[in-house]
Design a protein around this motif. Sequence first.
Motif, PDB file in Angstrom:
ATOM      1  N   GLY B  95       0.823  -1.215   0.000  1.00 54.24           N
ATOM      2  CA  GLY B  95       0.000   0.000   0.000  1.00 54.24           C
ATOM      3  C   GLY B  95       0.850   1.255   0.000  1.00 54.24           C
ATOM      4  O   GLY B  95       0.562   2.215  -0.716  1.00 54.24           O
ATOM      5  N   ALA B  96       1.935   1.231   0.802  1.00 58.22           N
ATOM      6  CA  ALA B  96       2.808   2.404   0.886  1.00 58.22           C
ATOM      7  C   ALA B  96       3.495   2.668  -0.455  1.00 58.22           C
ATOM      8  O   ALA B  96       3.596   3.809  -0.904  1.00 58.22           O
ATOM      9  N   LEU B  97       3.957   1.591  -1.094  1.00 54.93           N
ATOM     10  CA  LEU B  97       4.644   1.763  -2.378  1.00 54.93           C
ATOM     11  C   LEU B  97       3.685   2.230  -3.467  1.00 54.93           C
ATOM     12  O   LEU B  97       4.075   2.990  -4.362  1.00 54.93           O
ATOM     13  N   SER B 104       4.638  10.039  -7.085  1.00 53.66           N
ATOM     14  CA  SER B 104       5.768  10.297  -7.990  1.00 53.66           C
ATOM     15  C   SER B 104       5.310  11.003  -9.265  1.00 53.66           C
ATOM     16  O   SER B 104       6.045  11.843  -9.800  1.00 53.66           O
ATOM     17  N   PHE B 105       4.106  10.689  -9.754  1.00 53.42           N
ATOM     18  CA  PHE B 105       3.589  11.386 -10.943  1.00 53.42           C
ATOM     19  C   PHE B 105       3.426  12.876 -10.640  1.00 53.42           C
ATOM     20  O   PHE B 105       3.827  13.730 -11.433  1.00 53.42           O
ATOM     21  N   LEU B 106       2.855  13.153  -9.490  1.00 51.31           N
ATOM     22  CA  LEU B 106       2.631  14.547  -9.090  1.00 51.31           C
ATOM     23  C   LEU B 106       3.968  15.284  -8.932  1.00 51.31           C
ATOM     24  O   LEU B 106       4.153  16.387  -9.447  1.00 51.31           O
ATOM     25  N   LEU B 107       4.916  14.630  -8.222  1.00 50.76           N
ATOM     26  CA  LEU B 107       6.212  15.271  -7.975  1.00 50.76           C
ATOM     27  C   LEU B 107       6.993  15.469  -9.268  1.00 50.76           C
ATOM     28  O   LEU B 107       7.681  16.487  -9.430  1.00 50.76           O
ATOM     29  N   VAL B 129      13.602  13.073  -4.928  1.00 50.61           N
ATOM     30  CA  VAL B 129      13.940  11.778  -4.309  1.00 50.61           C
ATOM     31  C   VAL B 129      13.686  11.832  -2.804  1.00 50.61           C
ATOM     32  O   VAL B 129      13.124  10.902  -2.209  1.00 50.61           O
ATOM     33  N   LEU B 130      14.082  12.956  -2.180  1.00 49.80           N
ATOM     34  CA  LEU B 130      13.871  13.117  -0.742  1.00 49.80           C
ATOM     35  C   LEU B 130      12.374  13.098  -0.410  1.00 49.80           C
ATOM     36  O   LEU B 130      11.942  12.436   0.546  1.00 49.80           O
ATOM     37  N   THR B 135       7.605  10.403   1.723  1.00 48.41           N
ATOM     38  CA  THR B 135       6.271   9.855   1.458  1.00 48.41           C
ATOM     39  C   THR B 135       6.203   8.379   1.848  1.00 48.41           C
ATOM     40  O   THR B 135       5.229   7.921   2.462  1.00 48.41           O
ATOM     41  N   LEU B 136       7.264   7.640   1.514  1.00 49.60           N
ATOM     42  CA  LEU B 136       7.303   6.209   1.836  1.00 49.60           C
ATOM     43  C   LEU B 136       7.282   6.003   3.350  1.00 49.60           C
ATOM     44  O   LEU B 136       6.512   5.178   3.860  1.00 49.60           O
TER      45      LEU B 136
END
Lengths: 64, 147
Positions: B95-97, B104-107, B129-130, B135-136
Amino acid sequence: MRNDIRRLRDEAGLSQAALAEALGVSRQTVNSLETGRYDPSLPLAFAIAHHFGTTIEEIFHVDD
Amino acid sequence: MSTTDTPARTPRLASRARFLVALVSGAVAIGIVVAVFVALDQPDTASGAATGGAVVLLLMALARWRSRRSPAQVSTAARLGAGVPDERDKSIVSGALSLVGGVSFLLASVGLACVMAGLDARAVLGLTVLALAVTLVVSLVVLERRG
């Protein structure tokens, strides 16, 4: 989904950690199962039923 | 003694072997990354990669030790790091991944807009990346508490 894991565990005189050890999962997983926050996979549900010598239907009940 | 008489490897031994393979693979991967940075004449980055990698490997070893010593006390992240997750841990990390993938799409879009606006691309990439790592970690903690 509701379940009777806590009652069965209490009747068997087991701690969450002891049941977790027997089932090969973490104590937190047993706690989450008992509080209904996590629904087990079918293999784990079978393992739980086998451990208490009963059937899945006797332990897990669908919420209506 | 024939091969069929050989006792099966116990799950604990297999788990330990998998963990050691993961640890050695990680060390080799870090060594390759450091060698690449050294070859590219980036000693500071190589040093950072070596330090960061060593910390990760150390945390993995610590998590493994803790999960063996007091399994009831450790968190999902520690069991994952130790290579001994149960099915709920796998569900939580899955779920976290998936959340990290969505973010990641948004960032990436925000990062692209920032670069187009004139910000330093390397800084934007590093911050992306940070942000994904944060987020993870946050999603792991939240999902563990909720699940």
